[in-house]
Write a protein that holds these residues in place. Sequence first.
Motif, PDB file in Angstrom:
ATOM      1  N   SER A  39     -50.629 -12.316 -36.569  1.00  0.00           N
ATOM      2  CA  SER A  39     -51.002 -10.799 -36.211  1.00  0.00           C
ATOM      3  C   SER A  39     -50.818 -10.747 -34.852  1.00  0.00           C
ATOM      4  O   SER A  39     -50.055  -9.643 -34.416  1.00  0.00           O
ATOM      5  N   GLU A  41     -48.465 -12.330 -32.870  1.00  0.00           N
ATOM      6  CA  GLU A  41     -47.178 -12.267 -32.597  1.00  0.00           C
ATOM      7  C   GLU A  41     -46.412 -10.802 -33.068  1.00  0.00           C
ATOM      8  O   GLU A  41     -45.531 -10.338 -32.446  1.00  0.00           O
ATOM      9  N   THR A  42     -46.842 -10.562 -34.051  1.00  0.00           N
ATOM     10  CA  THR A  42     -46.478  -9.183 -34.633  1.00  0.00           C
ATOM     11  C   THR A  42     -46.751  -8.235 -33.422  1.00  0.00           C
ATOM     12  O   THR A  42     -45.864  -7.315 -33.321  1.00  0.00           O
ATOM     13  N   ARG A  45     -44.549  -8.637 -30.461  1.00  0.00           N
ATOM     14  CA  ARG A  45     -43.146  -8.036 -30.312  1.00  0.00           C
ATOM     15  C   ARG A  45     -43.045  -6.484 -30.010  1.00  0.00           C
ATOM     16  O   ARG A  45     -42.045  -5.981 -29.415  1.00  0.00           O
ATOM     17  N   ASP A  46     -44.073  -5.811 -30.627  1.00  0.00           N
ATOM     18  CA  ASP A  46     -43.996  -4.467 -30.378  1.00  0.00           C
ATOM     19  C   ASP A  46     -44.272  -4.042 -29.058  1.00  0.00           C
ATOM     20  O   ASP A  46     -43.938  -3.093 -28.455  1.00  0.00           O
TER      21      ASP A  46
END
Lengths: 185, 419
Positions: A39, A41-42, A45-46
């Motif tokens: 979660s 990392e997601t 990235r944004d």
Amino acid sequence: MTVPKSGRFGKGLVVGEPESSSGALGVDVRAGSDEAIVSFETFARDAEPRLRRALAAAYGPELAVELNRDALAYAWEHWAAVQAMANPVGYLYRVAQSAARRYVRWQRRPPLPREDTIDGFDPEPRLDAALARLSRDQRVAVVLVHGYGMSYREAADTLDVPVTTVRNHLNRGMNRLRTILEVDA
Amino acid sequence: MTDTLEHRLRRYAVTLERATIAHDLRVTDIEHDLRDVPEVAVAGGRALPRPRPVLLAVTAAGLLVGIGISVGLGQRSSGPGDAPRAPVPVATASLPPGAIAVPQAFTDPAPAVWDDVPMAAGVVGWYDVGDAVPGRVADEFADPRYLARFLRCARWTGDGRTDPPTCDAVQGGVLSGGVNYRPSTARELGVMSSIGTDVDVKAAAWAQADGSVWGYETFTTPPDPNPFSVGGMSVFGYRNGDHAQLTWQPAPGNIVSLDGRGFTDEELLALVSQLRPVTLPSVLPLTFQVRAPAKRPALVVGWLRGRRCATFDPDHSCVPFGEGDAIVQGGAFFGQVPAVAALVAPASTARFDVEVAGGDHRTPVGDQPSVFGHEVIVHDDERALPIAARLVYSDGRVVEQMVEANQATPPTTGVTLPA
């Protein structure tokens, strides 16, 4: 109604934005768990590009890298709380701003070998000098909206300020740039 | 094609992006090399941050995807005065009695959750258009924590000495937030409100229309908006292509704006009469937000677990205080806190003028009307310099204090209040 010259749209409305969810990722957020890592990392990235761009506009590329990493490290350390926030990116921008204040005040320097020049950062000298004469808030708004093409909403969320604040900084910044650069458009 | 300022800014952003990414890659390479080094001692007292495998992987992956960078790396001067200055002793000064230090930085990971404050009946709120437009999306005021950021209580009942008072006047949220609709990809509508503001409705319409961005920048004064009459109200509008706004004042202290894309003039005007109030929640975690000097965060005062509490960062640590306590921020005196009821009105009209002195760099920080009676702006954001603050009262009294210095450790002394 009056029909002025063409402009941009994007302030004040939720355009394609996912519904707000206060941390309802439905994952195990215990630090270090696989789900927490995924979660985070997601999220990173944004968040990382937006945060990086705002910080670069505010503090320059070198300090921006330092602040960006500090902010994301902070987010990871407090991931359970950060992911529950309504606007974690804006929150991290403020984390970075606080770090910048301490950093500049106490003149801490990153422990990296110094180079004489930054290859690749070759901005138009007049524009670079003119941007440096804006307030930091104005410079960030101008670069994020007109440089990176962020919408007012995206910029407002990144900076954790209202859309109208972005608009005000942008207007004043652009007006001042035009005055400094002696341009009409 | 004309090389407009916008084009030049886009090119600027490209080169800034490349340089930042390139520098980040260089830092990543160095951190990889240093990961096996047990200790990194650095001049200046700051250790190299230990990269976490997760963060390192994310950062590197995010930077490398889709980007081909082949530039060298280096350093960009971030401003004048690169060499650190020798520390200057801070002039000793005693803190006012009962001084409390309000945290300036992020020291507490747990965000402060302010106590809910009951809202008095009749406080105006936001509006929506009900079912007149389909495709309602998430309301920006659905989350009280988000809403509380843009609001503050402008008038509290009671003296706030015992139980938390009730708020019967809310301020803030100038044309921000609200209810949004997206019936299709070609049509979007926002219903935005401001509460408790004393703003001229035409000026609000101009601000909402972003006129100075959309081509009005050559005007020194905005052109008058187009006026309409709807249900006896004066409604003002601007249009730019398929994007238009209508702004009006349905009640004193309340300005509403319809912001539509893909709607005709007639459709937007018809929606004006469809508007209905959406009342605020009966309780909100509201705070006082005390005006602050430029470059300084506002002092936020609220109720936390039944006690009045002050902070410069509403998402973090909060320090309980009592009436008359002095607030100290970063070792510098901020002001004394009067009774809660007095916070909403200036306690003094003292004018002060603060100059930052050091070397050949002088930064007049400016004067600000004081809420507490006197305030001192004590540091220069851009440089770490010895600072002398000169405080001038409206009655001519001048107080000069050394309030902060360039040193590795945080300053711990404050300013002695003049007699």
